[in-house]
Design a protein around this motif. Sequence first.
Motif, PDB file in Angstrom:
ATOM      1  N   HIS A 108       0.809  -1.213   0.000  1.00 25.49           N
ATOM      2  CA  HIS A 108       0.000   0.000   0.000  1.00 25.49           C
ATOM      3  C   HIS A 108       0.846   1.268   0.000  1.00 25.49           C
ATOM      4  O   HIS A 108       0.321   2.361   0.247  1.00 25.49           O
ATOM      5  CB  HIS A 108      -0.914   0.014   1.233  1.00 25.49           C
ATOM      6  CG  HIS A 108      -1.854  -1.143   1.291  1.00 25.49           C
ATOM      7  ND1 HIS A 108      -3.115  -1.092   0.742  1.00 25.49           N
ATOM      8  CD2 HIS A 108      -1.713  -2.399   1.807  1.00 25.49           C
ATOM      9  CE1 HIS A 108      -3.726  -2.248   0.937  1.00 25.49           C
ATOM     10  NE2 HIS A 108      -2.883  -3.062   1.578  1.00 25.49           N
ATOM     11  N   ARG A 143       0.772   2.527  -5.034  1.00 23.75           N
ATOM     12  CA  ARG A 143      -0.558   3.085  -5.313  1.00 23.75           C
ATOM     13  C   ARG A 143      -0.535   3.909  -6.589  1.00 23.75           C
ATOM     14  O   ARG A 143      -1.446   3.815  -7.415  1.00 23.75           O
ATOM     15  CB  ARG A 143      -1.035   3.944  -4.141  1.00 23.75           C
ATOM     16  CG  ARG A 143      -1.455   3.141  -2.944  1.00 23.75           C
ATOM     17  CD  ARG A 143      -2.275   3.961  -1.934  1.00 23.75           C
ATOM     18  NE  ARG A 143      -2.188   5.385  -2.101  1.00 23.75           N
ATOM     19  CZ  ARG A 143      -1.477   6.213  -1.324  1.00 23.75           C
ATOM     20  NH1 ARG A 143      -0.766   5.737  -0.335  1.00 23.75           N
ATOM     21  NH2 ARG A 143      -1.482   7.501  -1.545  1.00 23.75           N
ATOM     22  N   VAL A 163      -5.085   1.206  -5.807  1.00 19.25           N
ATOM     23  CA  VAL A 163      -5.175   1.258  -4.351  1.00 19.25           C
ATOM     24  C   VAL A 163      -3.988   0.553  -3.699  1.00 19.25           C
ATOM     25  O   VAL A 163      -3.485   0.969  -2.675  1.00 19.25           O
ATOM     26  CB  VAL A 163      -6.500   0.640  -3.861  1.00 19.25           C
ATOM     27  CG1 VAL A 163      -6.572   0.605  -2.343  1.00 19.25           C
ATOM     28  CG2 VAL A 163      -7.673   1.412  -4.409  1.00 19.25           C
ATOM     29  N   HIS A 219      -0.281  -7.647   4.215  1.00 23.88           N
ATOM     30  CA  HIS A 219      -0.360  -6.286   3.688  1.00 23.88           C
ATOM     31  C   HIS A 219       0.840  -5.527   4.245  1.00 23.88           C
ATOM     32  O   HIS A 219       1.107  -5.614   5.445  1.00 23.88           O
ATOM     33  CB  HIS A 219      -1.633  -5.576   4.166  1.00 23.88           C
ATOM     34  CG  HIS A 219      -2.893  -6.146   3.615  1.00 23.88           C
ATOM     35  ND1 HIS A 219      -3.484  -5.661   2.475  1.00 23.88           N
ATOM     36  CD2 HIS A 219      -3.692  -7.152   4.053  1.00 23.88           C
ATOM     37  CE1 HIS A 219      -4.596  -6.336   2.234  1.00 23.88           C
ATOM     38  NE2 HIS A 219      -4.743  -7.254   3.179  1.00 23.88           N
ATOM     39  N   THR A 251       0.825  -0.382   5.329  1.00 21.77           N
ATOM     40  CA  THR A 251      -0.574  -0.019   5.567  1.00 21.77           C
ATOM     41  C   THR A 251      -0.713   1.409   6.097  1.00 21.77           C
ATOM     42  O   THR A 251      -1.771   2.017   5.940  1.00 21.77           O
ATOM     43  CB  THR A 251      -1.248  -0.996   6.553  1.00 21.77           C
ATOM     44  OG1 THR A 251      -0.517  -0.991   7.789  1.00 21.77           O
ATOM     45  CG2 THR A 251      -1.301  -2.402   5.962  1.00 21.77           C
ATOM     46  N   LYS A 255      -1.788   3.613   3.188  1.00 26.59           N
ATOM     47  CA  LYS A 255      -3.005   3.371   2.408  1.00 26.59           C
ATOM     48  C   LYS A 255      -3.930   4.580   2.496  1.00 26.59           C
ATOM     49  O   LYS A 255      -3.904   5.331   3.467  1.00 26.59           O
ATOM     50  CB  LYS A 255      -3.707   2.092   2.860  1.00 26.59           C
ATOM     51  CG  LYS A 255      -4.455   2.227   4.168  1.00 26.59           C
ATOM     52  CD  LYS A 255      -5.285   0.988   4.433  1.00 26.59           C
ATOM     53  CE  LYS A 255      -6.191   1.185   5.617  1.00 26.59           C
ATOM     54  NZ  LYS A 255      -7.053   2.332   5.567  1.00 26.59           N
ATOM     55  N   TRP A 303      -9.793   6.287   2.614  1.00 28.39           N
ATOM     56  CA  TRP A 303     -11.073   5.785   2.111  1.00 28.39           C
ATOM     57  C   TRP A 303     -11.062   4.285   1.821  1.00 28.39           C
ATOM     58  O   TRP A 303     -12.104   3.686   1.582  1.00 28.39           O
ATOM     59  CB  TRP A 303     -11.519   6.551   0.868  1.00 28.39           C
ATOM     60  CG  TRP A 303     -10.505   6.590  -0.237  1.00 28.39           C
ATOM     61  CD1 TRP A 303      -9.616   7.590  -0.501  1.00 28.39           C
ATOM     62  CD2 TRP A 303     -10.264   5.585  -1.228  1.00 28.39           C
ATOM     63  NE1 TRP A 303      -8.837   7.269  -1.589  1.00 28.39           N
ATOM     64  CE2 TRP A 303      -9.223   6.040  -2.057  1.00 28.39           C
ATOM     65  CE3 TRP A 303     -10.826   4.348  -1.502  1.00 28.39           C
ATOM     66  CZ2 TRP A 303      -8.733   5.311  -3.127  1.00 28.39           C
ATOM     67  CZ3 TRP A 303     -10.336   3.617  -2.571  1.00 28.39           C
ATOM     68  CH2 TRP A 303      -9.302   4.103  -3.368  1.00 28.39           C
ATOM     69  N   TYR A 304      -9.888   3.647   1.879  1.00 27.69           N
ATOM     70  CA  TYR A 304      -9.801   2.207   1.601  1.00 27.69           C
ATOM     71  C   TYR A 304      -9.693   1.432   2.904  1.00 27.69           C
ATOM     72  O   TYR A 304      -8.823   1.691   3.725  1.00 27.69           O
ATOM     73  CB  TYR A 304      -8.595   1.887   0.709  1.00 27.69           C
ATOM     74  CG  TYR A 304      -8.474   0.412   0.421  1.00 27.69           C
ATOM     75  CD1 TYR A 304      -9.370  -0.218  -0.429  1.00 27.69           C
ATOM     76  CD2 TYR A 304      -7.504  -0.357   1.049  1.00 27.69           C
ATOM     77  CE1 TYR A 304      -9.284  -1.575  -0.669  1.00 27.69           C
ATOM     78  CE2 TYR A 304      -7.412  -1.717   0.811  1.00 27.69           C
ATOM     79  CZ  TYR A 304      -8.300  -2.324  -0.045  1.00 27.69           C
ATOM     80  OH  TYR A 304      -8.222  -3.666  -0.278  1.00 27.69           O
ATOM     81  N   GLU A 305     -10.571   0.467   3.085  1.00 21.30           N
ATOM     82  CA  GLU A 305     -10.575  -0.352   4.291  1.00 21.30           C
ATOM     83  C   GLU A 305     -10.138  -1.772   3.944  1.00 21.30           C
ATOM     84  O   GLU A 305     -10.695  -2.398   3.033  1.00 21.30           O
ATOM     85  CB  GLU A 305     -11.981  -0.379   4.899  1.00 21.30           C
ATOM     86  CG  GLU A 305     -12.074  -1.111   6.195  1.00 21.30           C
ATOM     87  CD  GLU A 305     -13.480  -1.084   6.791  1.00 21.30           C
ATOM     88  OE1 GLU A 305     -13.732  -1.898   7.694  1.00 21.30           O
ATOM     89  OE2 GLU A 305     -14.302  -0.271   6.347  1.00 21.30           O
ATOM     90  N   ILE A 306      -9.148  -2.280   4.669  1.00 26.58           N
ATOM     91  CA  ILE A 306      -8.695  -3.659   4.483  1.00 26.58           C
ATOM     92  C   ILE A 306      -9.654  -4.555   5.255  1.00 26.58           C
ATOM     93  O   ILE A 306      -9.819  -4.398   6.461  1.00 26.58           O
ATOM     94  CB  ILE A 306      -7.246  -3.838   4.985  1.00 26.58           C
ATOM     95  CG1 ILE A 306      -6.303  -2.939   4.182  1.00 26.58           C
ATOM     96  CG2 ILE A 306      -6.833  -5.299   4.895  1.00 26.58           C
ATOM     97  CD1 ILE A 306      -4.889  -2.874   4.720  1.00 26.58           C
ATOM     98  N   LYS A 307     -10.288  -5.492   4.560  1.00 28.69           N
ATOM     99  CA  LYS A 307     -11.332  -6.305   5.189  1.00 28.69           C
ATOM    100  C   LYS A 307     -10.997  -7.788   5.265  1.00 28.69           C
ATOM    101  O   LYS A 307     -11.884  -8.605   5.376  1.00 28.69           O
ATOM    102  CB  LYS A 307     -12.649  -6.124   4.439  1.00 28.69           C
ATOM    103  CG  LYS A 307     -13.201  -4.732   4.548  1.00 28.69           C
ATOM    104  CD  LYS A 307     -14.574  -4.647   3.967  1.00 28.69           C
ATOM    105  CE  LYS A 307     -15.150  -3.272   4.219  1.00 28.69           C
ATOM    106  NZ  LYS A 307     -16.576  -3.232   3.979  1.00 28.69           N
TER     107      LYS A 307
END
Length: 134
Positions: A26, A31, A36, A106, A109, A112, A115-119
């Motif tokens: 990230h 990016r 992303v 990842h 981080t 990152k 607005w991007y969420e690692i799920k």
Amino acid sequence: MIKGSCLCGKVTFEISGEPSSLSYCHCSRCRKAAGVFSAVVIGKAEDLHLRSGEEVIGRFKDAELKFERCFCKECGTSLGDLSSGQIYVMAASALDDDPKIRPSLHIHTASKPDWYEIKDDLMKFEGDYIPPAS
């Protein structure tokens, strides 16, 4: 043997050994080059063999960057870092064959976008992670 190439096919390479990891990076450089994040395979430098296209590989590195950003000057395909001393950091998107490993972590981080969420439940590192030598 894992084969790879750029979009136009001028840059071709092979990876002879098993990569140490497949990661999602990230960092701001990945990016900017890939979206992303960038999926990258990391392994021993001596396992990466450039087969063609040295003359069309562009290289970007500034004084602050630890890794060199390589790309095909003809088609723009991101290649990652082909020469980081003891390791390579190859863009997984340039692989033509299955590397036989799956993403495990990842990295960077802390960089990152908000607005991007690692799920997923993969390991997460705020900065670098260099896998142990195998």
